[in-house]
Design a protein around this motif. Structure first.
Motif, PDB file in Angstrom:
ATOM      1  N   MET A 105     -74.371  66.592 -96.231  1.00  0.00           N
ATOM      2  CA  MET A 105     -75.000  66.831 -94.982  1.00  0.00           C
ATOM      3  C   MET A 105     -73.788  67.488 -94.128  1.00  0.00           C
ATOM      4  O   MET A 105     -74.060  68.220 -93.220  1.00  0.00           O
ATOM      5  N   ARG A 106     -72.455  67.377 -94.476  1.00  0.00           N
ATOM      6  CA  ARG A 106     -71.391  68.040 -93.874  1.00  0.00           C
ATOM      7  C   ARG A 106     -71.074  69.515 -94.036  1.00  0.00           C
ATOM      8  O   ARG A 106     -70.845  70.163 -93.314  1.00  0.00           O
ATOM      9  N   PHE A 107     -71.510  69.517 -95.311  1.00  0.00           N
ATOM     10  CA  PHE A 107     -71.150  70.835 -95.807  1.00  0.00           C
ATOM     11  C   PHE A 107     -72.154  71.839 -95.292  1.00  0.00           C
ATOM     12  O   PHE A 107     -71.400  72.968 -94.632  1.00  0.00           O
ATOM     13  N   HIS A 108     -73.321  72.002 -95.249  1.00  0.00           N
ATOM     14  CA  HIS A 108     -74.172  73.092 -94.629  1.00  0.00           C
ATOM     15  C   HIS A 108     -73.932  72.827 -92.969  1.00  0.00           C
ATOM     16  O   HIS A 108     -74.516  71.952 -92.349  1.00  0.00           O
ATOM     17  N   PRO A 109     -73.593  74.000 -92.365  1.00  0.00           N
ATOM     18  CA  PRO A 109     -73.541  73.932 -90.850  1.00  0.00           C
ATOM     19  C   PRO A 109     -74.867  73.494 -90.041  1.00  0.00           C
ATOM     20  O   PRO A 109     -74.691  72.606 -89.164  1.00  0.00           O
ATOM     21  N   VAL A 110     -76.120  73.850 -90.634  1.00  0.00           N
ATOM     22  CA  VAL A 110     -77.361  73.369 -89.830  1.00  0.00           C
ATOM     23  C   VAL A 110     -77.691  72.019 -89.825  1.00  0.00           C
ATOM     24  O   VAL A 110     -77.770  71.169 -88.882  1.00  0.00           O
ATOM     25  N   LEU A 111     -77.082  71.453 -91.410  1.00  0.00           N
ATOM     26  CA  LEU A 111     -77.333  69.898 -91.257  1.00  0.00           C
ATOM     27  C   LEU A 111     -76.317  69.205 -90.991  1.00  0.00           C
ATOM     28  O   LEU A 111     -76.502  68.067 -90.142  1.00  0.00           O
ATOM     29  N   ALA A 112     -74.971  69.874 -90.850  1.00  0.00           N
ATOM     30  CA  ALA A 112     -73.928  69.067 -89.982  1.00  0.00           C
ATOM     31  C   ALA A 112     -74.241  69.020 -88.495  1.00  0.00           C
ATOM     32  O   ALA A 112     -73.956  68.101 -87.928  1.00  0.00           O
ATOM     33  N   ALA A 113     -74.816  70.141 -88.026  1.00  0.00           N
ATOM     34  CA  ALA A 113     -75.118  70.077 -86.436  1.00  0.00           C
ATOM     35  C   ALA A 113     -76.308  69.027 -86.111  1.00  0.00           C
ATOM     36  O   ALA A 113     -76.267  68.463 -85.205  1.00  0.00           O
ATOM     37  N   LEU A 114     -77.415  69.086 -86.990  1.00  0.00           N
ATOM     38  CA  LEU A 114     -78.576  68.220 -86.916  1.00  0.00           C
ATOM     39  C   LEU A 114     -78.000  66.697 -86.908  1.00  0.00           C
ATOM     40  O   LEU A 114     -78.386  65.803 -86.359  1.00  0.00           O
ATOM     41  N   ASP A 115     -77.077  66.479 -87.937  1.00  0.00           N
ATOM     42  CA  ASP A 115     -76.632  64.946 -88.302  1.00  0.00           C
ATOM     43  C   ASP A 115     -75.466  64.732 -87.484  1.00  0.00           C
ATOM     44  O   ASP A 115     -74.406  64.563 -87.806  1.00  0.00           O
ATOM     45  N   ALA A 116     -76.035  64.756 -86.025  1.00  0.00           N
ATOM     46  CA  ALA A 116     -74.729  64.510 -85.126  1.00  0.00           C
ATOM     47  C   ALA A 116     -73.842  63.409 -85.356  1.00  0.00           C
ATOM     48  O   ALA A 116     -72.690  63.421 -85.272  1.00  0.00           O
ATOM     49  N   ASP A 117     -74.345  62.283 -85.803  1.00  0.00           N
ATOM     50  CA  ASP A 117     -73.365  61.171 -86.136  1.00  0.00           C
ATOM     51  C   ASP A 117     -72.821  61.185 -87.377  1.00  0.00           C
ATOM     52  O   ASP A 117     -72.153  60.046 -87.606  1.00  0.00           O
ATOM     53  N   HIS A 118     -73.082  62.177 -88.170  1.00  0.00           N
ATOM     54  CA  HIS A 118     -72.497  62.406 -89.662  1.00  0.00           C
ATOM     55  C   HIS A 118     -72.711  60.960 -90.476  1.00  0.00           C
ATOM     56  O   HIS A 118     -71.687  60.532 -91.214  1.00  0.00           O
ATOM     57  N   ASP A 119     -73.835  60.405 -90.452  1.00  0.00           N
ATOM     58  CA  ASP A 119     -74.041  59.206 -91.437  1.00  0.00           C
ATOM     59  C   ASP A 119     -74.939  59.516 -92.528  1.00  0.00           C
ATOM     60  O   ASP A 119     -75.336  58.778 -93.257  1.00  0.00           O
ATOM     61  N   GLY A 120     -75.182  60.846 -92.645  1.00  0.00           N
ATOM     62  CA  GLY A 120     -75.768  61.548 -94.057  1.00  0.00           C
ATOM     63  C   GLY A 120     -77.288  61.252 -93.819  1.00  0.00           C
ATOM     64  O   GLY A 120     -78.043  61.908 -94.536  1.00  0.00           O
ATOM     65  N   GLU A 121     -77.703  61.312 -92.415  1.00  0.00           N
ATOM     66  CA  GLU A 121     -79.081  61.247 -92.327  1.00  0.00           C
ATOM     67  C   GLU A 121     -79.504  61.844 -90.824  1.00  0.00           C
ATOM     68  O   GLU A 121     -78.677  61.648 -89.979  1.00  0.00           O
ATOM     69  N   ILE A 122     -80.524  62.329 -90.831  1.00  0.00           N
ATOM     70  CA  ILE A 122     -81.023  62.979 -89.442  1.00  0.00           C
ATOM     71  C   ILE A 122     -82.010  62.191 -88.808  1.00  0.00           C
ATOM     72  O   ILE A 122     -83.138  62.102 -89.479  1.00  0.00           O
ATOM     73  N   SER A 123     -81.719  61.461 -87.874  1.00  0.00           N
ATOM     74  CA  SER A 123     -82.675  60.338 -87.463  1.00  0.00           C
ATOM     75  C   SER A 123     -83.499  61.172 -86.606  1.00  0.00           C
ATOM     76  O   SER A 123     -83.596  62.055 -86.214  1.00  0.00           O
ATOM     77  N   ALA A 124     -84.568  59.985 -86.036  1.00  0.00           N
ATOM     78  CA  ALA A 124     -85.542  60.740 -85.221  1.00  0.00           C
ATOM     79  C   ALA A 124     -85.057  61.135 -83.720  1.00  0.00           C
ATOM     80  O   ALA A 124     -85.528  61.996 -83.592  1.00  0.00           O
ATOM     81  N   SER A 125     -83.972  60.509 -83.371  1.00  0.00           N
ATOM     82  CA  SER A 125     -83.638  60.967 -81.957  1.00  0.00           C
ATOM     83  C   SER A 125     -82.775  62.341 -82.491  1.00  0.00           C
ATOM     84  O   SER A 125     -82.766  63.344 -81.511  1.00  0.00           O
ATOM     85  N   GLU A 126     -82.300  62.406 -83.492  1.00  0.00           N
ATOM     86  CA  GLU A 126     -81.435  63.645 -83.834  1.00  0.00           C
ATOM     87  C   GLU A 126     -82.454  64.720 -83.974  1.00  0.00           C
ATOM     88  O   GLU A 126     -82.103  65.981 -83.773  1.00  0.00           O
ATOM     89  N   THR A 127     -83.343  64.216 -84.633  1.00  0.00           N
ATOM     90  CA  THR A 127     -84.721  65.465 -84.662  1.00  0.00           C
ATOM     91  C   THR A 127     -85.019  65.947 -83.230  1.00  0.00           C
ATOM     92  O   THR A 127     -85.010  67.158 -83.308  1.00  0.00           O
ATOM     93  N   GLU A 128     -85.201  64.899 -82.479  1.00  0.00           N
ATOM     94  CA  GLU A 128     -85.765  65.380 -80.990  1.00  0.00           C
ATOM     95  C   GLU A 128     -84.768  66.173 -80.428  1.00  0.00           C
ATOM     96  O   GLU A 128     -84.977  67.156 -79.793  1.00  0.00           O
ATOM     97  N   ASN A 129     -83.346  65.955 -80.753  1.00  0.00           N
ATOM     98  CA  ASN A 129     -82.226  66.738 -79.913  1.00  0.00           C
ATOM     99  C   ASN A 129     -81.887  67.959 -80.916  1.00  0.00           C
ATOM    100  O   ASN A 129     -81.017  68.621 -80.446  1.00  0.00           O
ATOM    101  N   ALA A 130     -82.636  68.257 -81.814  1.00  0.00           N
ATOM    102  CA  ALA A 130     -82.421  69.385 -82.950  1.00  0.00           C
ATOM    103  C   ALA A 130     -82.116  70.605 -81.992  1.00  0.00           C
ATOM    104  O   ALA A 130     -81.307  71.182 -82.313  1.00  0.00           O
ATOM    105  N   PRO A 131     -82.921  71.091 -81.112  1.00  0.00           N
ATOM    106  CA  PRO A 131     -82.652  72.651 -80.279  1.00  0.00           C
ATOM    107  C   PRO A 131     -81.352  72.487 -79.753  1.00  0.00           C
ATOM    108  O   PRO A 131     -80.540  73.418 -79.951  1.00  0.00           O
ATOM    109  N   ALA A 132     -80.732  71.426 -78.978  1.00  0.00           N
ATOM    110  CA  ALA A 132     -79.611  71.587 -78.509  1.00  0.00           C
ATOM    111  C   ALA A 132     -78.357  71.581 -79.644  1.00  0.00           C
ATOM    112  O   ALA A 132     -77.577  72.294 -79.557  1.00  0.00           O
TER     113      ALA A 132
END
Lengths: 344, 112
Positions: A290-317
């Motif tokens: 998840m850290r390797f791909h820039p898009v995934l790294a940006a979306l997974d803001a807390d770098h826990d290896g998953e994109i949570s519901a709140s991170e999904t909502e915050n995806a545009p930013a």
């Protein structure tokens, strides 16, 4: 530090030898070291290896000479047999067997220490080329991995030879091709049919996608067109790039939460590495993926290896943070993994 | 050890080059190191351990002697050949010359 190490190793010599030569040897070493450095890093490295191994051998010889126990006449060089060369030395004695044994152990220990130091130096970029050197050849054609991680490459960049996958990496002789089964790259897994993901070791240089296209001629569109391949490779990019124009527009960025939710196959409100296009991975590898791909790294803001519901909502930013030129859209260059130098 | 006789073993290349370096003029350690490298076109590069090991043996055998350079800005030991060292070097040169002559006679292409 090298001079200090040299002075330390001088203690291996007999006391009488040290009192006569140590200061002089250290002075000469200092002068020769400065001269070697002025000729470049490689010369200096070769000089250090030669000096320290020569010092260890010299110490063994000096100790053996001090203990001269087995005097033998100067003429007794042993019988000369047909086709067997006779070896001569200037010494008029033979060293004791125990001295040879101790010398062998000392040499092995010293060789191990020098090898370990060299390995340390390589991994910590001590012997690396200075910035700016060979810029035209290296920087324009290669991307460089700074640390262990993942790298993606198009399937068209690989070829198979006698069942062994050969990865074409560039025109540089040292990295012209690496056998994935044997080389510094280990095949980790296929990300998709189009893009492969490798676990790479530090300091490995890979051919940049742009350079590959320059090398193989004009882009043929599909599947040689890396841009098209790259955007189709990741389900996240496929979902985000709804109009398939190989860029993520402002509207597509704003619509990101909706399309990302469509990737949530088990409807648990979060996206795992597997749902983002990766295979089932252990926790640490999942986080690395998840850290390797820039898009995934940006979306997974807390770098826990998953994109949570709140991170999904915050995806545009989160996606807007990738917009380096602030033009409101994300292009290939802004979405490629950062592996050293920018890709043309 | 009888000088110039068959009892004197052939000199190793580094020792021969060190003696040749000192035959020209007295030198200190770093100067010998550079001169040997230059004489051999970079083929023989001595480490300080090898150089001072050889110098120690040559001093013990009294082929060379050590003295303090008087005109040096700092205390620096220099080395020069002794008469015995000069004689041994001369004997080695004669031996090599003989070998070279022999080689040119035996190994040169013969006319048909």
């Amino acid at each position: 530090m090298l001079i200090r190490l040299y002075r330390l190793l001088l203690r291996l010599f007999p006391a009488s030898y040290r009192s006569t030569f140590s200061q002089e040897m250290a002075n000469v070493f200092q002068l020769a070291l400065a001269d070697a450095w002025s000729r470049g890093v490689l010369r200096a490295t070769a000089f250090c290896i030669r000096e320290f191994s020569g010092l260890a051998l010299g110490a063994v010889r000096a100790q053996a000479r001090r203990s001269q126990v087995q005097e033998q006449p100067a003429t007794s060089f042993g019988p000369a047999f047909d086709a067997v060369p006779t070896f001569y030395t200037c010494e008029d004695y033979a060293p004791r067997r125990s001295a040879l044994f101790q010398g062998g152990i000392l040499s092995l220990a010293f060789f191990g220490a020098v090898t370990a130091a060299f390995e340390y130096g390589v991994n910590h970029r001590i012997f690396r080329m200075p910035p700016g050197a060979a810029r035209d050849t290296a920087q324009s054609q290669f991307i460089e991995t700074g640390e262990t991680g993942f790298v993606a490459f198009g399937k068209s960049m690989a070829s198979s030879s006698d069942g062994a996958l050969m990865l074409v990496l560039g025109t540089h002789p040292a990295v012209a091709a690496i056998d994935v089964k044997l080389g510094a790259v280990s095949l980790r897994h296929a990300w998709s049919n189009l893009v492969w993901v490798l676990r790479v070791h530090p300091n490995l240089r890979l051919l940049a996608p742009g350079a590959f296209q320059r090398q193989t001629g004009p882009s043929t569109g599909n599947p040689g067109d890396f841009e098209a391949v790259y955007f189709r490779a990741s389900p996240v990019l496929v979902a985000l790039d709804a109009d398939r124009d190989q860029l993520i527009s402002a509207g597509e960025i704003a619509n990101a939460p909706v399309v990302l939710k469509s990737l949530d196959k088990n409807h648990d409100g979060k996206l795992t590495a597997e749902e983002c296009g990766g295979p089932a991975l252990p926790y640490d590898d999942s986080r690395a993926f998840m850290r390797f791909h820039p898009v995934l790294a940006a979306l997974d803001a807390d770098h826990d290896g998953e994109i949570s519901a709140s991170e999904t909502e915050n995806a545009p930013a989160a996606l807007r943070t990738l917009d380096r030129n602030h033009d409101g859209k994300l292009t290939l260059n802004e979405l490629l993994p950062k592996l050293g130098i920018p890709v043309q | 050890m009888k000088i110039g006789s068959s009892s004197t073993p052939p000199l190793s290349e580094p020792v021969l080059l060190i003696l040749l370096s000192l035959a020209e003029q007295p030198r200190h350690g770093y100067s010998i190191l550079k001169d040997v490298e230059e004489m051999s076109d970079g083929r023989v590069v001595l480490s300080t351990g090898t150089l001072y090991g050889a110098l120690g043996r040559l001093l013990d055998d009294r082929w060379i002697e050590r003295f303090e350079e008087q005109d040096a800005s700092r205390d620096r030991q220099a080395y020069r050949l002794t008469p015995k060292g000069k004689a041994i070097l001369q004997a080695e040169v004669v031996r090599l010359r003989h070998l070279t002559r022999l080689a040119s006679l035996r190994a040169s292409p013969k006319e048909a």
